[in-house]
Design an enzyme around this catalytic site. Structure first.
Site, PDB file in Angstrom:
ATOM      1  N   SER A 277      22.856  10.341 -35.338  1.00  0.00           N
ATOM      2  CA  SER A 277      23.111  11.714 -34.896  1.00  0.00           C
ATOM      3  C   SER A 277      23.181  12.644 -36.092  1.00  0.00           C
ATOM      4  O   SER A 277      23.936  12.401 -37.043  1.00  0.00           O
ATOM      5  CB  SER A 277      24.419  11.787 -34.112  1.00  0.00           C
ATOM      6  OG  SER A 277      24.667  13.097 -33.641  1.00  0.00           O
TER       7      SER A 277
ATOM      8  N   CYS B 162      35.081  13.484 -28.504  1.00  0.00           N
ATOM      9  CA  CYS B 162      34.679  13.332 -27.103  1.00  0.00           C
ATOM     10  C   CYS B 162      35.862  13.028 -26.196  1.00  0.00           C
ATOM     11  O   CYS B 162      35.785  13.233 -24.990  1.00  0.00           O
ATOM     12  CB  CYS B 162      33.643  12.206 -26.968  1.00  0.00           C
ATOM     13  SG  CYS B 162      32.122  12.527 -27.877  1.00  0.00           S
TER      14      CYS B 162
ATOM     15  N   ASN C  30      34.471   5.106 -34.764  1.00  0.00           N
ATOM     16  CA  ASN C  30      34.624   6.540 -34.958  1.00  0.00           C
ATOM     17  C   ASN C  30      36.076   7.003 -35.022  1.00  0.00           C
ATOM     18  O   ASN C  30      36.369   8.074 -35.553  1.00  0.00           O
ATOM     19  CB  ASN C  30      33.909   7.303 -33.838  1.00  0.00           C
ATOM     20  CG  ASN C  30      34.361   6.866 -32.461  1.00  0.00           C
ATOM     21  OD1 ASN C  30      34.285   5.687 -32.107  1.00  0.00           O
ATOM     22  ND2 ASN C  30      34.850   7.812 -31.668  1.00  0.00           N
TER      23      ASN C  30
ATOM     24  N   GLN D 171      28.435   6.851 -36.966  1.00  0.00           N
ATOM     25  CA  GLN D 171      29.436   7.127 -37.999  1.00  0.00           C
ATOM     26  C   GLN D 171      29.094   6.494 -39.342  1.00  0.00           C
ATOM     27  O   GLN D 171      29.647   6.884 -40.373  1.00  0.00           O
ATOM     28  CB  GLN D 171      30.813   6.639 -37.546  1.00  0.00           C
ATOM     29  CG  GLN D 171      31.474   7.508 -36.498  1.00  0.00           C
ATOM     30  CD  GLN D 171      31.824   8.892 -37.004  1.00  0.00           C
ATOM     31  OE1 GLN D 171      31.902   9.139 -38.205  1.00  0.00           O
ATOM     32  NE2 GLN D 171      32.023   9.817 -36.078  1.00  0.00           N
TER      33      GLN D 171
END
Length: 383
Positions: A198, A323, A149, A178
């Site tokens: 996701s 994050c 990522n 990703q």
């Protein structure tokens, strides 16, 4: 503003937002309810599951809805650890994983599990043989990110899967967050047992995701209660978000098939222009990397300063993963690649989507050149 932070999140497609609002208004019944409104919502869930399974080239019964990538990674790792704690307590992962994998493993380590972190070479790649070398009779799980990522390198997922066929008691988890709709991954051919997705990484809405769990694989649920998702993930399903996710996945896959060459052209342009800049180091490998992520270090500068300066020029980029961006610590991925603290502190990430254009890339290069000249002058004057 030109948005180039698509690895943090993508802008939802208008049709995806419309699908969410339409379902929220018309099909708001609880899909677990027995009445007609519950039945209508359940039908939508079933259809969305079938669509997602078709796009992922798996069966509907292997798709489990979650709230996103972090929950999916936690479920894969902790669910495996809980289910097979009597078989073994050893987990193998890599030194360049997403924080949701790293911190899940660290939590388990505090509970007595053994965790091995496979190192990477200077370009960020692991070698499958290194995994085989560390497997013991206590190993229950191997967890590897597909597309990193932060830097964008693509790990040899299929090779690792082939290797793990020699160890049938070891489950194989892949974080594909990703890579989805950008770097194809054959889940069956790669011998993957559990895989994480996701929605907001492929133009869906935040708070939705799904996990592929291969038929026959058993892991323990983290959320208990109403027995939704075949007992794997209790809690009333977000029907509107799931329907919107299925639509986003379909639209993103269609764009991948049509517009991948354009994305590679933009990436090649940026890569070549960045290599020409004297105060810039390109951290992303030129080969075996994803088409949408380029990580560069601004020599002598702090990444967050460059990010803010680019924002003033109308360019939205980031430092490390979303994050970890507020931690103000050097990128763990770059450190694992052997990059020094000073260079890692100057890193920024440019991440593309199919919505970006070559004209935007040209403007990005000009803005970065301008920012580097201005900030370097300030640094020299103050130094």
């Amino acid at each position: 503003m030109i948005y180039l932070d698509n690895s943090a999140t993508t802008k939802p497609y208008d049709a995806v937002i419309k699908a969410f609002t339409d379902v929220s208004r018309q099909f708001f019944g609880n899909p677990s309810s027995l009445h007609v409104m519950g039945g209508e919502a359940e039908k939508l869930l079933t259809k969305a599951r079938e669509q997602i399974a078709h796009l992922a080239a798996v069966t509907p019964g292997e798709i489990y809805f979650t709230s996103g990538g972090s929950e999916g990674n936690n479920l894969a790792i902790k669910g495996t650890a809980m289910m097979y704690r009597d078989r073994g307590n050893h987990i193998i992962t890599t030194s360049v994983e997403h924080p949701s994998v790293k911190k899940s493993c660290e939590q388990l380590r505090e509970l007595g599990y053994q965790v091995t972190y496979i190192p990477v070479n200077k370009d960020g790649f692991i070698h499958p043989d290194d995994i085989a070398h560390h497997i013991t009779d206590q190993t229950i799980l191997v967890s590897v990110i597909h597309v990193n990522n932060e830097v964008g390198m693509i790990q040899p997922i299929a090779q690792i899967g082939k290797l793990l066929k020699q160890f049938p008691k070891v489950l194989y988890h892949v974080d594909h967050v990703q890579g989805a709709a950008k770097v194809p991954l054959d889940l069956y051919e790669s011998n993957i047992d559990i895989c994480t997705f996701s929605a907001h990484k492929f133009h869906g809405l935040k708070g939705n995701g799904f996990v592929f769990i291969r038929d026959g694989v058993r892991i323990a649920p983290l959320l208990s209660g109403g027995n939704q998702e075949n007992g794997m993930r209790s809690g009333t399903e977000n029907t509107a978000g799931i329907v919107a996710m299925a639509k986003a996945y379909r639209m993103a896959e269609e764009k991948r098939k049509r517009e991948m060459e354009k994305l590679w052209q933009i990436r090649a342009y940026l890569f070549n222009e960045f290599q020409k800049m004297p105060d810039l180091l390109v951290n992303t490998p030129e080969e075996k990397a994803a088409p949408h992520i380029i990580n560069v270090s601004c020599v002598g500068l702090k990444g967050e300063v460059v990010v803010h300066a680019l924002s003033e020029e109308g360019m939205i980029v980031s430092t490390t993963s979303a994050c970890s961006s507020k931690d103000k610590t050097p990128s763990g991925t770059l450190k694992a690649m052997g990059v020094s603290d000073s260079i890692a502190n100057g890193a920024i990430r440019i991440s593309l989507s199919y919505e970006n254009t070559m004209d935007e890339a040209v403007q990005m290069v000009a803005a970065l050149e301008k920012v580097l000249v201005r900030l370097t002058k300030v640094m020299r004057r103050n130094g």
